[in-house]
Scaffold this motif. Structure first.
Motif, PDB file in Angstrom:
ATOM      1  N   LYS A 116      70.222  26.246  -9.873  1.00  7.89           N
ATOM      2  CA  LYS A 116      71.291  25.323  -9.507  1.00  7.89           C
ATOM      3  C   LYS A 116      71.785  25.619  -8.093  1.00  7.89           C
ATOM      4  CE  LYS A 116      72.824  24.715 -14.299  1.00  7.89           C
ATOM      5  NZ  LYS A 116      71.685  25.420 -14.866  1.00  7.89           N
ATOM      6  N   LYS A 117      71.909  24.584  -7.298  1.00  2.00           N
ATOM      7  CA  LYS A 117      72.272  24.742  -5.898  1.00  2.00           C
ATOM      8  C   LYS A 117      73.682  25.268  -5.710  1.00  2.00           C
ATOM      9  CE  LYS A 117      69.165  21.011  -4.541  1.00  2.00           C
ATOM     10  NZ  LYS A 117      69.061  19.667  -3.918  1.00  2.00           N
ATOM     11  N   GLU A 118      74.553  25.039  -6.686  1.00  2.00           N
ATOM     12  CA  GLU A 118      75.937  25.482  -6.536  1.00  2.00           C
ATOM     13  C   GLU A 118      76.102  26.989  -6.737  1.00  2.00           C
ATOM     14  OE1 GLU A 118      75.559  23.763 -10.772  1.00  2.00           O
ATOM     15  OE2 GLU A 118      74.888  23.268  -8.733  1.00  2.00           O
ATOM     16  N   LYS A 119      75.076  27.643  -7.249  1.00  2.00           N
ATOM     17  CA  LYS A 119      75.122  29.095  -7.425  1.00  2.00           C
ATOM     18  C   LYS A 119      74.522  29.802  -6.212  1.00  2.00           C
ATOM     19  CE  LYS A 119      74.857  29.560 -12.484  1.00  2.00           C
ATOM     20  NZ  LYS A 119      74.118  30.261 -13.563  1.00  2.00           N
ATOM     21  N   LYS A 120      74.950  31.050  -6.007  1.00  2.00           N
ATOM     22  CA  LYS A 120      74.333  31.877  -4.979  1.00  2.00           C
ATOM     23  C   LYS A 120      72.911  32.238  -5.417  1.00  2.00           C
ATOM     24  CE  LYS A 120      78.017  32.421  -2.329  1.00  2.00           C
ATOM     25  NZ  LYS A 120      78.099  31.964  -0.927  1.00  2.00           N
ATOM     26  N   ILE A 121      71.998  32.258  -4.452  1.00  2.00           N
ATOM     27  CA  ILE A 121      70.602  32.602  -4.731  1.00  2.00           C
ATOM     28  C   ILE A 121      70.273  33.881  -3.978  1.00  2.00           C
ATOM     29  CG2 ILE A 121      68.208  31.830  -4.606  1.00  2.00           C
ATOM     30  CD1 ILE A 121      69.322  28.943  -4.466  1.00  2.00           C
ATOM     31  N   ILE A 122      69.866  34.894  -4.736  1.00  2.00           N
ATOM     32  CA  ILE A 122      69.571  36.199  -4.162  1.00  2.00           C
ATOM     33  C   ILE A 122      68.060  36.428  -4.180  1.00  2.00           C
ATOM     34  CG2 ILE A 122      70.073  38.669  -4.244  1.00  2.00           C
ATOM     35  CD1 ILE A 122      72.536  36.743  -3.872  1.00  2.00           C
ATOM     36  N   GLY A 123      67.498  36.672  -3.032  1.00  2.00           N
ATOM     37  CA  GLY A 123      66.068  36.937  -2.928  1.00  2.00           C
ATOM     38  C   GLY A 123      65.777  38.431  -2.985  1.00  2.00           C
ATOM     39  N   ILE A 124      64.705  38.786  -3.669  1.00  2.00           N
ATOM     40  CA  ILE A 124      64.319  40.185  -3.830  1.00  2.00           C
ATOM     41  C   ILE A 124      62.837  40.340  -3.488  1.00  2.00           C
ATOM     42  CG2 ILE A 124      64.183  42.162  -5.412  1.00  2.00           C
ATOM     43  CD1 ILE A 124      67.022  41.201  -5.114  1.00  2.00           C
ATOM     44  N   SER A 125      62.531  41.310  -2.629  1.00  2.00           N
ATOM     45  CA  SER A 125      61.138  41.694  -2.394  1.00  2.00           C
ATOM     46  C   SER A 125      60.994  43.152  -2.812  1.00  2.00           C
ATOM     47  CB  SER A 125      60.758  41.515  -0.925  1.00  2.00           C
ATOM     48  OG  SER A 125      59.428  41.952  -0.692  1.00  2.00           O
ATOM     49  N   VAL A 126      60.261  43.397  -3.875  1.00  2.00           N
ATOM     50  CA  VAL A 126      60.167  44.751  -4.423  1.00  2.00           C
ATOM     51  C   VAL A 126      59.033  45.560  -3.808  1.00  2.00           C
ATOM     52  CG1 VAL A 126      61.151  43.993  -6.632  1.00  2.00           C
ATOM     53  CG2 VAL A 126      58.664  44.066  -6.360  1.00  2.00           C
ATOM     54  N   ALA A 127      58.144  44.897  -3.081  1.00  2.00           N
ATOM     55  CA  ALA A 127      56.976  45.575  -2.523  1.00  2.00           C
ATOM     56  C   ALA A 127      57.008  45.523  -0.997  1.00  2.00           C
ATOM     57  CB  ALA A 127      55.691  44.947  -3.038  1.00  2.00           C
ATOM     58  N   ALA A 128      56.267  46.438  -0.381  1.00  2.00           N
ATOM     59  CA  ALA A 128      56.248  46.509   1.083  1.00  2.00           C
ATOM     60  C   ALA A 128      54.844  46.698   1.631  1.00  2.00           C
ATOM     61  CB  ALA A 128      57.148  47.645   1.551  1.00  2.00           C
ATOM     62  N   GLY A 129      53.837  46.537   0.783  1.00  2.00           N
ATOM     63  CA  GLY A 129      52.462  46.711   1.239  1.00  2.00           C
ATOM     64  C   GLY A 129      52.028  48.156   1.382  1.00  2.00           C
ATOM     65  N   ASN A 130      52.932  49.063   1.091  1.00  2.00           N
ATOM     66  CA  ASN A 130      52.643  50.503   1.185  1.00  2.00           C
ATOM     67  C   ASN A 130      53.546  51.214   0.179  1.00  2.00           C
ATOM     68  OD1 ASN A 130      52.276  53.186   1.795  1.00  2.00           O
ATOM     69  ND2 ASN A 130      52.669  52.988   3.974  1.00  2.00           N
ATOM     70  N   GLU A 131      52.977  51.658  -0.928  1.00  2.00           N
ATOM     71  CA  GLU A 131      53.779  52.211  -2.017  1.00  2.00           C
ATOM     72  C   GLU A 131      54.622  53.411  -1.599  1.00  2.00           C
ATOM     73  OE1 GLU A 131      51.582  53.059  -5.528  1.00  2.00           O
ATOM     74  OE2 GLU A 131      50.855  50.997  -5.777  1.00  2.00           O
ATOM     75  N   ILE A 132      54.177  54.145  -0.613  1.00  2.00           N
ATOM     76  CA  ILE A 132      54.869  55.373  -0.236  1.00  2.00           C
ATOM     77  C   ILE A 132      56.264  55.085   0.312  1.00  2.00           C
ATOM     78  CG2 ILE A 132      54.106  55.556   2.156  1.00  2.00           C
ATOM     79  CD1 ILE A 132      54.246  58.418  -0.421  1.00  2.00           C
ATOM     80  N   LYS A 133      56.494  53.875   0.821  1.00  2.00           N
ATOM     81  CA  LYS A 133      57.818  53.557   1.375  1.00  2.00           C
ATOM     82  C   LYS A 133      58.619  52.611   0.474  1.00  2.00           C
ATOM     83  CE  LYS A 133      56.363  49.739   4.426  1.00  2.00           C
ATOM     84  NZ  LYS A 133      56.408  49.225   5.810  1.00  2.00           N
ATOM     85  N   GLU A 134      58.113  52.334  -0.719  1.00  2.00           N
ATOM     86  CA  GLU A 134      58.776  51.389  -1.605  1.00  2.00           C
ATOM     87  C   GLU A 134      59.796  52.067  -2.518  1.00  2.00           C
ATOM     88  OE1 GLU A 134      55.006  48.279  -1.944  1.00  2.00           O
ATOM     89  OE2 GLU A 134      55.707  49.356  -3.717  1.00  2.00           O
ATOM     90  N   TRP A 135      60.844  51.350  -2.807  1.00  2.00           N
ATOM     91  CA  TRP A 135      61.830  51.764  -3.792  1.00  2.00           C
ATOM     92  C   TRP A 135      61.204  51.644  -5.178  1.00  2.00           C
ATOM     93  CZ3 TRP A 135      67.131  49.386  -5.288  1.00  2.00           C
ATOM     94  CH2 TRP A 135      68.129  50.376  -5.257  1.00  2.00           C
TER      95      TRP A 135
END
Length: 206
Positions: A35-54
């Motif tokens: 729904k457009k009236e809600k805030k939309i939060i984007g998440i990127s869980v990967a970084a192309g290199n596991e050693i620096k990922e959360w």
């Protein structure tokens, strides 16, 4: 004649969307009941290199806090290769997050990023897209040198490990000890990122 080279002290990034991308985002939102009236939060869980990922566990705990505290939509951004990790994080919130990973081309992606209220990411290229579009963002840098290529403009918060943990991943130098890289990523807690989110979220509502 000698060349005189002027090096800018800052670089202003600009991002652009396409009509095709905008239309695709509208269709994605309809399919996922966003729904457009809600805030939309984007998440990127990967970084192309596991050693620096959360870790999956920390992203999962963060998602749980966001869902409990705020009335918002979560959209997972990334490539098709990230879907397995996204699924593990999404399970923490009973698969309430919409998965956009692999659904948008690089040309179409800015149309999605532009619609986000806040973008939270492991340190990866998409943070620069968000910065160029003026989207509030949180860059979880972990072991990455925060003084090289991290966002400098707009509403951005760089979440770093404590000062005694030094960077081990650089843009133009060989990486350091992988154990120290992992220690740097693990040093960033859910509290650190959630506090950064609350600051950006409150500013977006001001």
């Amino acid at each position: 004649w000698p060349l005189k080279i002027s090096v800018p002290t800052s670089i202003h990034k600009q991002g652009f969307t396409t009509i095709k991308g905008d239309e695709k985002v509208e269709h994605f939102f309809q399919e996922n009941n966003i729904k457009k009236e809600k805030k939309i939060i984007g998440i990127s869980v990967a970084a192309g290199n596991e050693i620096k990922e959360w870790s999956v566990e920390r992203f999962g705990e963060l998602m749980k806090r966001l869902i409990v505290r705020y009335d918002l939509h979560i959209v997972f951004v990334g490539t098709s290769k990230d879907k397995e990790k996204i699924a593990r994080v999404n399970a923490y919130i009973n698969n309430k997050g919409a998965v956009a990973a692999g659904a948008f081309t690089l040309e179409e992606l800015p149309s999605l990023i532009k619609r986000l209220s806040v973008f939270i990411s492991a340190d990866t290229g998409i943070v620069h897209v968000a910065e160029a579009l003026g989207v509030s963002l949180i860059d979880i840098v972990g072991p990455v040198d925060p003084y090289e290529q991290t966002p400098r403009e707009g509403k951005s918060i760089i979440v770093k490990p404590q000062p005694d943990i030094k960077p081990t991943i650089f843009a133009f130098r060989p990486p350091g000890d992988p154990k120290e890289s992992r220690r740097a990523a693990d040093n960033i807690t859910v509290d650190h990122v959630f506090t950064a989110f609350e600051k950006l979220y409150s500013e977006s509502n001001a």
